[in-house]
Structure formats: C-alpha cells, structure tokens
Design a protein around this motif. Structure first.
Motif, short mmCIF file in Angstrom:
data_model
loop_
_atom_site.label_atom_id
_atom_site.label_comp_id
_atom_site.label_asym_id
_atom_site.label_seq_id
_atom_site.Cartn_x
_atom_site.Cartn_y
_atom_site.Cartn_z
N ILE A 163 0.93 -1.08 0.05
CA ILE A 163 0.05 -0.02 -0.08
C ILE A 163 0.90 1.38 -0.04
N GLY A 164 2.01 1.31 0.81
CA GLY A 164 2.99 2.39 0.73
C GLY A 164 3.53 2.61 -0.64
N ALA A 165 3.90 1.50 -1.50
CA ALA A 165 4.50 1.80 -2.58
C ALA A 165 3.37 2.12 -3.71
N GLU A 169 3.58 5.93 -5.51
CA GLU A 169 3.16 6.04 -7.00
C GLU A 169 2.01 6.96 -7.45
N ALA A 170 1.02 6.95 -6.47
CA ALA A 170 -0.05 7.95 -6.71
C ALA A 170 0.38 9.53 -6.68
N ASN A 171 1.32 9.53 -5.61
CA ASN A 171 1.90 11.15 -5.41
C ASN A 171 2.48 11.55 -6.56
N ALA A 175 -3.45 14.29 -10.68
CA ALA A 175 -4.64 14.03 -10.25
C ALA A 175 -4.76 13.73 -8.82
N THR A 176 -3.65 13.06 -8.20
CA THR A 176 -3.78 12.68 -6.81
C THR A 176 -3.68 14.25 -6.07
N ALA A 177 -2.72 15.04 -6.41
CA ALA A 177 -2.37 16.37 -5.93
C ALA A 177 -3.66 17.18 -5.99
N ALA A 178 -4.55 17.14 -7.15
CA ALA A 178 -5.57 17.91 -7.21
C ALA A 178 -6.84 17.53 -6.36
N GLU A 198 1.87 7.56 3.79
CA GLU A 198 3.04 6.69 4.45
C GLU A 198 2.93 6.72 6.04
N ALA A 199 3.04 7.98 6.46
CA ALA A 199 3.06 8.30 7.94
C ALA A 199 1.77 7.62 8.60
#
Length: 452
Positions: A163-165, A169-171, A175-178, A198-199
């Motif tokens: 999930i962390g990986a 990748e999404a970051n 689209a993720t930032a938006a 991740e935190a």
C-alpha cells in the motif's frame, strides 16, 4: 463438461441483465433480538442470494493520525480466520484458515465474499446460489470471516509495504495532488477529507485493527440487506448465523460518538499547484447536502442539466463545444451522512486553465440564478427516468439500492415512488434547491499543472 457452482452462478448472473425492471419492489424490514436490522426483498426469478452487511465503521471514524485504518482493516478480514473451539464450527471447515485456504473454500462453493470500507461504512457482501446445500455452507464461512478474522501480522507487514508503494506512485500524479487539495479545501478537518499516507500507515498495526473491529463491528449496529430467492424465515436464519460469531453485546447498544458536520464555506478559496504535466487538473466546488435532504430529487435532475448529462449538459456545451477548452467536463454531488462535496471537474491545457475556470464559474452562477429551461427539464426527466429500470435489472443492483435505503433511513417504498417523485419536480423546484445548496461566490478552486 461438468459445471461447477462458480460457473452456474456466473451464468445466472449474466442472464440477470436481461430481466425486466420490477414494477414494484416490496421490501420487508425488521429488527432481530440482538439489535441487528434486516431489510429483505424476496426475488424468486433466479436461484441466487445477494446480501450486504453494513456497519458504521467507515473512514469517518478513523483517528486522524491513523487515516486509512478502516480500509486496511477491511482488507485484512480476507487474509485468514483464527482458530475457534471445534464444537462451534459448523460445516467441513478447519479451525483456522489462511488466505489460500479461504480462497479455495470460496471457489469450491462457487460463491463470492468481499469486505471493504468507504468513508461511512464497512461492508461485507456475499453472493451465492440459493440451493440450501451451498447456501448454508457459504453463510457459515462468511460468518467465520466476519466474526473471527485473524489479522495475521506477517501478512500486514507485506500489505503495508504494498500500500505504501501504491501511495508513492499515486503521489507522482497530478490527479492525486488535485484531489487531495480539493478535499482539504472543501472538508477542512472533517474526516471526509482524511486520506492514508505513508506516515499514517506506519502508525497502524494489527492490534489497532483488532481494537477497532471489536468496538465497531458488533451485532446491535448491523444493517443487513438481502435480495434473492429466500423467504423471511430463511432470511432470519441467515442473519442470525451471519452474526453468530461476533461477540455478544450486553443489554442495550451504546451510541457511538457523533461525527461533526462538514463546515460550510464562508469565503472562496483558490489554490494553484505547479506540476510538470501536459494537462492541468481542475476542481471547483463546496460542501453539498445530506442524502436525506428532501431536495435530492430536484438536485439530481438539475445536475443532469448542469454537468451530469454528458454531451447534453450546459458545461459541456459552453466549455467544450463552443470554446474547445477541454475534452470532457462534469459536475456532481456526493451526498452522504454528511454534506458530501459538489464538484465540477475537468482537465485542460495549463495555458487555458484560467479561461476554462472563468467560463465554468459563469455557467454555474447562471444556472444557480436562473435554473433550467422547461425544455432542459423535460430532456433531463426523459433520460433520468427512462434509465431508472437499469438501476434495478439485476439482484446485485437491487441490493445496492436497498442497502442505501437501509443506510440512509429512506422509506421502504422509496423505489416504488421514485418515478412519481422525480416527475413531480418543476423548474422552479430546481432553481430553489440550487439556490439553497450552492454559493458560487464561496467555492474552492484547485488547479494543478503548469507554472506557478
């Protein structure tokens, strides 16, 4: 060739898409002695049972420091069941089963079981043939997964890395930032705006999963929706078996702490985030409305005219067709137990983003001020009402509708009166509803892409 239960179930499910929509959808509702509530629609057209078991255990109840706890907990339910007293285990299943053993057992039954968590609820779904020889075993196995998940530590360590990986990748995507910036702008500190990072993953362990599960997944808070070829006595037996392995609760069911409402915006917010991308990702919106709001029908029809109707919507006409600023644009509400966001979303060239935002805001403001024309309203009704039978043309779709009736406390005749209530909406109703719910001058605008 010998047909396995899985092959039979798939063939029947495929045939279900050819069913005519039901003229009436009788729904029975009752409460069990353990406090669980049941909604049943007996459908004897196909030898299939579909059920959904919901609990108030979605991400809105995650601690902010452990955002993502609901989702990962639900995912770990499918990784194994712990040992239990042999005398208490019906059927041919061993005391403990790992992920592989569970997968093989479900394949042998030709049934599907799933656990998932959204923003509001944790849901368990089961689809199986209604033949008693298979149904009883499927329900018993589902009861074990719901009531006795093992939460294996080694599997969680592997899942956390996976999930962390995926988060990393999404970051890397605009689209993720938006989406993240829009959620934070609209929801602020409300749990609807939380997301796993991740935190927060690093702070989640199997002990936290077990503690959360024991607190929230209890019979007295269960909402069970059943659709299929079963009678009410059978449904009662299924419900009791399904919940039989959860801890017995003392008399009464303590209320969970209330989740605060989403705060309405008092001023506009704009955020432009530089991102090296070919397209700028744009969201415009604000908190919308609760699913129980009586304006729901008017807002649904109005949104079809504004931006939910694809190529026939006003936003598409003005932003795409007349100005060529985007390939596609949409608007929509996401009502829930809290005021889920209204949003307009599109992608455009970074150098066109300012113009596209300006035109979108103008279209929205004009629609809120004036509402739809009678011609637009008729076209919206023809499409939305004409498509309603497609929402009920299979057991699984009917189950989703009944589960929403259960979750949001809608009337039992909701599906039967849906068409009449939608037909009764006027253009004036839509104008008034949009004026009550949206303030174009106070919205959040997020643009990700291009230079700062």
């Amino acid at each position: 060739m010998f047909a396995t239960p899985k092959m039979v179930l798939c063939a029947i499910a495929a045939a279900a898409f050819g069913l005519n929509a039901r003229a009436a959808v009788p729904i029975q509702h009752w409460t069990l002695a353990n406090g669980a509530q049941v909604w049943l629609s007996s459908v004897d057209t196909l030898p299939i049972l579909d059920l959904q078991l919901d609990f108030d255990a979605g991400s809105r109840r995650d601690p902010a420091a452990q955002a993502g706890l609901a989702s990962v907990t639900a995912g770990m339910v499918e990784k194994g069941v712990r040992a239990a007293p042999a005398a208490s285990i019906p059927g041919p299943y061993p005391q403990a089963m790992d992920q592989n053993a569970l997968g093989e057992a479900w394949a042998d039954l030709g049934a599907n079981f799933d656990a998932s968590a959204g923003s509001e609820r944790t849901s368990f779904t089961l689809r199986t043939l209604s033949d008693p020889a298979l149904l009883d075993k499927a329900v018993a196995l589902a009861a074990r997964q719901i009531g006795e998940p093992s939460f294996p530590e080694d599997i969680w360590q592997r899942e956390r890395e996976r999930i962390g990986a995926a988060i990393k990748e999404a970051n890397t995507k605009p689209a993720t930032a938006a989406s993240r910036a829009f959620a934070q702008g609209v929801y602020g500190r409300h749990p609807y705006g939380q997301e796993a990072t991740e935190a927060t993953l690093a702070r989640i362990d199997t002990a936290a999963m077990r503690a959360r599960y024991e607190q929230l997944i209890v019979p007295c808070r269960a909402k069970l929706s059943i659709v299929g070829n079963v009678t009410r006595p059978q449904a009662e037996s299924i419900a009791m078996t399904l919940l039989s392995r959860l801890p017995a609760q003392p008399a009464g069911c303590a209320a969970l702490p209330p989740v605060p409402d989403v705060a309405m915006l008092t001023a506009p917010k704009e955020e432009r985030i530089p991102f090296d991308s070919a397209q700028a990702h744009v969201f415009i919106g604000e908190p919308g409305y609760l699913r129980s709001d009586p304006d729901h029908f008017a807002l649904t029809l109005g949104n079809y005219v504004l931006g939910g109707g694809g190529f026939v919507s006003r936003l598409t006409d003005q932003v795409r067709e007349k100005r060529g600023l985007t390939y596609s644009i949409y608007s929509g509400f996401s009502p829930g137990l809290h005021a889920g966001a209204f949003r307009i979303g599109f992608q455009t060239r970074p150098d066109q983003a300012a113009e596209a935002v300006k035109v979108s805001r103008e279209v929205l403001a004009k629609f809120v001020a004036e509402g739809p024309t009678e011609t637009e309203l008729k076209a919206a009704k023809d499409n939305v009402i004409g498509g309603f039978p497609l929402l009920l043309d299979s057991n699984r779709k009917l189950l989703g509708n009944i589960a929403n009736i259960a979750w949001y406390g809608l009337p039992l005749d909701y599906l039967d009166t849906w068409t009449a209530r939608m037909n009764a909406v006027t253009a004036a109703d839509i104008k008034a509803a949009f004026a009550r719910k949206l303030q174009p001058e106070r919205m959040v605008t997020v643009v990700v892409g291009g230079a700062s």
